[in-house]
Design a protein around this motif. Sequence first.
Motif, PDB file in Angstrom:
ATOM      1  N   GLN A  77       0.849  -1.188   0.000  1.00  0.00           N
ATOM      2  CA  GLN A  77       0.000   0.000   0.000  1.00  0.00           C
ATOM      3  C   GLN A  77       0.890   1.245   0.000  1.00  0.00           C
ATOM      4  O   GLN A  77       2.116   1.137   0.012  1.00  0.00           O
TER       5      GLN A  77
ATOM      6  N   GLN B 152      -4.621  -0.453 -13.360  1.00  0.00           N
ATOM      7  CA  GLN B 152      -4.739  -0.060 -11.969  1.00  0.00           C
ATOM      8  C   GLN B 152      -6.176   0.340 -11.649  1.00  0.00           C
ATOM      9  O   GLN B 152      -6.696   0.010 -10.599  1.00  0.00           O
TER      10      GLN B 152
ATOM     11  N   LYS C  87      -8.906  -1.329  -9.035  1.00  0.00           N
ATOM     12  CA  LYS C  87      -9.569  -0.537  -7.987  1.00  0.00           C
ATOM     13  C   LYS C  87     -11.005  -0.955  -7.758  1.00  0.00           C
ATOM     14  O   LYS C  87     -11.494  -1.009  -6.652  1.00  0.00           O
ATOM     15  N   LYS C  88     -11.702  -1.249  -8.875  1.00  0.00           N
ATOM     16  CA  LYS C  88     -13.120  -1.581  -8.789  1.00  0.00           C
ATOM     17  C   LYS C  88     -13.372  -2.763  -7.867  1.00  0.00           C
ATOM     18  O   LYS C  88     -14.368  -2.830  -7.182  1.00  0.00           O
TER      19      LYS C  88
ATOM     20  N   MET D  64     -11.542  -3.723  -5.445  1.00  0.00           N
ATOM     21  CA  MET D  64     -10.850  -3.610  -4.172  1.00  0.00           C
ATOM     22  C   MET D  64     -11.821  -3.583  -3.010  1.00  0.00           C
ATOM     23  O   MET D  64     -12.902  -3.013  -3.086  1.00  0.00           O
ATOM     24  N   LYS D  65     -11.417  -4.183  -1.920  1.00  0.00           N
ATOM     25  CA  LYS D  65     -12.188  -4.126  -0.685  1.00  0.00           C
ATOM     26  C   LYS D  65     -11.403  -3.289   0.290  1.00  0.00           C
ATOM     27  O   LYS D  65     -10.165  -3.366   0.325  1.00  0.00           O
ATOM     28  N   LYS D  66     -12.093  -2.515   1.086  1.00  0.00           N
ATOM     29  CA  LYS D  66     -11.386  -1.728   2.081  1.00  0.00           C
ATOM     30  C   LYS D  66     -11.443  -2.436   3.423  1.00  0.00           C
ATOM     31  O   LYS D  66     -12.502  -2.832   3.883  1.00  0.00           O
TER      32      LYS D  66
ATOM     33  N   LYS E  63      -7.980   1.216   6.320  1.00  0.00           N
ATOM     34  CA  LYS E  63      -7.445   2.028   5.238  1.00  0.00           C
ATOM     35  C   LYS E  63      -6.820   1.188   4.130  1.00  0.00           C
ATOM     36  O   LYS E  63      -6.363   1.678   3.131  1.00  0.00           O
TER      37      LYS E  63
ATOM     38  N   ASP F   8      -6.428  -1.322   1.059  1.00  0.00           N
ATOM     39  CA  ASP F   8      -7.132  -1.812  -0.118  1.00  0.00           C
ATOM     40  C   ASP F   8      -6.755  -3.257  -0.389  1.00  0.00           C
ATOM     41  O   ASP F   8      -5.582  -3.580  -0.510  1.00  0.00           O
TER      42      ASP F   8
ATOM     43  N   PRO G 242      -7.628  -6.614  -2.924  1.00  0.00           N
ATOM     44  CA  PRO G 242      -8.407  -7.172  -4.026  1.00  0.00           C
ATOM     45  C   PRO G 242      -9.150  -8.420  -3.532  1.00  0.00           C
ATOM     46  O   PRO G 242      -8.609  -9.181  -2.731  1.00  0.00           O
ATOM     47  N   GLN G 243     -10.373  -8.607  -3.980  1.00  0.00           N
ATOM     48  CA  GLN G 243     -11.156  -9.774  -3.571  1.00  0.00           C
ATOM     49  C   GLN G 243     -10.394 -11.057  -3.884  1.00  0.00           C
ATOM     50  O   GLN G 243     -10.450 -12.029  -3.148  1.00  0.00           O
TER      51      GLN G 243
END
Length: 607
Positions: A534, A580, A584-585, A587-589, A592, A594, A596-597
């Motif tokens: 990150q 990138q 992002k789409k 991504m799980k938060k 803080k 990020d 990726p599933q």
Amino acid sequence: FPCEVIRNFSIIAHIDHGKSTLADRLLEMTGTIEKKDKGMNKQVLDKLKVERERGITVKAQTASMIHSFGDKKYLLNLIDTPGHVDFAWEVSRSLAACEGALLLVDASQGVQAQSLSVFHAAKDRGLKIIPVLNKIDLPAAQPEVIAAQMQSIFGIDPADVIKISAKSGIGIEDVLRVIIERIPPPQGKIDDPLKAFLFDSSYDRYRGVISLVNIQGGALKKGDKITSCYTRKRYEVVDLGIMYPEETPTTTLLPGQVGYIACNMKESSEAHIGDTLHRVGVPVEPMPGFKPAKAMVYAGVFPVDSNDFLKLEESIKRLTLTDRSVEVMRESSSALGQGCRLGFLGSLHMDVFRQRLEDEYNANVIITAPTVPYKVIWRDGKETFISNPTDFPDVTDSTVQVREIQEPVVKASIIVPQEYLGEMMDLCFTHRGEEIDHRYLDASGSEDARIILTAIIPLGEIVTTFFDRLKSRSSGFASFDYEDAGYRPSKLSKMTFLLNGKPVDALALIVHKSAEDEVGRAWVKKLFKVIPRQLFEVPIQAAVGRRIIARETLKALRADVTAGLYGGHYERKLKHLVNQKEGKKRMKKVGKVDLPQEAFYDILSTK
Ligand code: GTP
């Protein structure tokens, strides 16, 4: 067909000893199915794709045959039972529909763990057992040695053993003869009140549930109004007949007969194996020992792309219409979004379900670590069952009112050649086995003697890595079976994983005290590998209560993803930026961070 000329029997065997092949031969020999060309010899009894791929029978299939013997025609009903330990309970229930069983043993492999368990299940039900040695065509077959083994283990007279090759067709006539000669006919009377024993069911998209029944007394015909002893729901029979070998309508089903009924039953959860059906208003004594199947392994199922949740839920619903033993609840996770929590009979059942979901519904799913139902005994004496790590109380917190945690245990039996005894004892030991015991199955002193090892092992250990290790540490020679052995107190706690100080709910585990360090370290390492760096430093930690067990630190990444790229190719830079964005789409938060599933998929799909 009056009772005297009916025989109801099962073939019981360890996996791969040739049950389906023998069933096929019997159906061919009696002209129930046509002899197939060599090469395309696929057993009619195994239907599902996953069964074929794994070579195991999951769903039982039943068939009737007509065979002339002496001057009479006999109706032989083969009641097929599923062939895996997860379904052991169903096997033992369906046996109640028979008077006899062919105990099939591979003449090159000898008695295996499930040969023993199915033998005992049949014996307990008072069935006539016919010992059959299969695969005598194999060069490695030792029919005399194995017959002697069956004598010492089961007390079977070697003179009673039928020796066959289901593959090449040797001895099949003998099998048909002894079924007629040795198995007693069923006893039901036509004047008795209707009593139908439900031993299997399947699902048909148009007609709903099709139940397979064995008529214990009375007669059943179209239009009859019937009810279930267990659910008390009422139905009207709209279609019935025998399995010959597919559904063949008849006008009635008579005592001793085995057949199918369709009665507008809408969901397979209404058809309970072992249930008794009777005429509305004419109650009968239900068949003894009925209890509904219970789930022993739970896991969360989430779509890889969280937009697919409704599609996934729909697919799960449709699959469970055909598999009554799967429990379904909704579950939501802050890390994985909406999903379902499913309960299965065992871990194979879970694998089979996942594969069906992927094959038949193209569902891309993330399955969380399997959990068994734990029993929490509170200080006030109340008990609750918890099968989701998220709900597990923090036992390290003294303000939490837990008196004791108990976990389900099983009595495991392992059969192995004697040279693997040490490995297997060690395996049981490392999986928290207790009361480990063993004895020789064959006359001691013989070189290739085999041993049966028994131990009480937590079910939670069995559903994770035990089976794979058993196979690898015995070079594939060990066979394994288990039965329920209740609950025992245990030192278990919830382990959570923190990213940047925030717990990730989907990754929580229930871990035994003795394994905390090892499990904590291994998972943290795994997370370290799959979690992308990150813009800031991220500590990855495993914790039990407030105590940190393990930690790794993910170094910060530089802000510009294109900065590190060689040269200055504009297109290449652009492509990278687009990638990138795509990423992002999904991504799980987590706090803080990020994620990726797919990272969850990677973490959870490797053991
Ligand atoms: P599950 O469905 O998993 O319970 O297995 P099963 O007991 O039904 O075994 P199946 O009939 O599928 O046979 C297992 C393997 O053994 C197959 O590859 C068969 O071709 C083979 N087989 C079965 N009978 C014989 C036999 O008499 N001789 C030889 N050589 N092979 C056999």
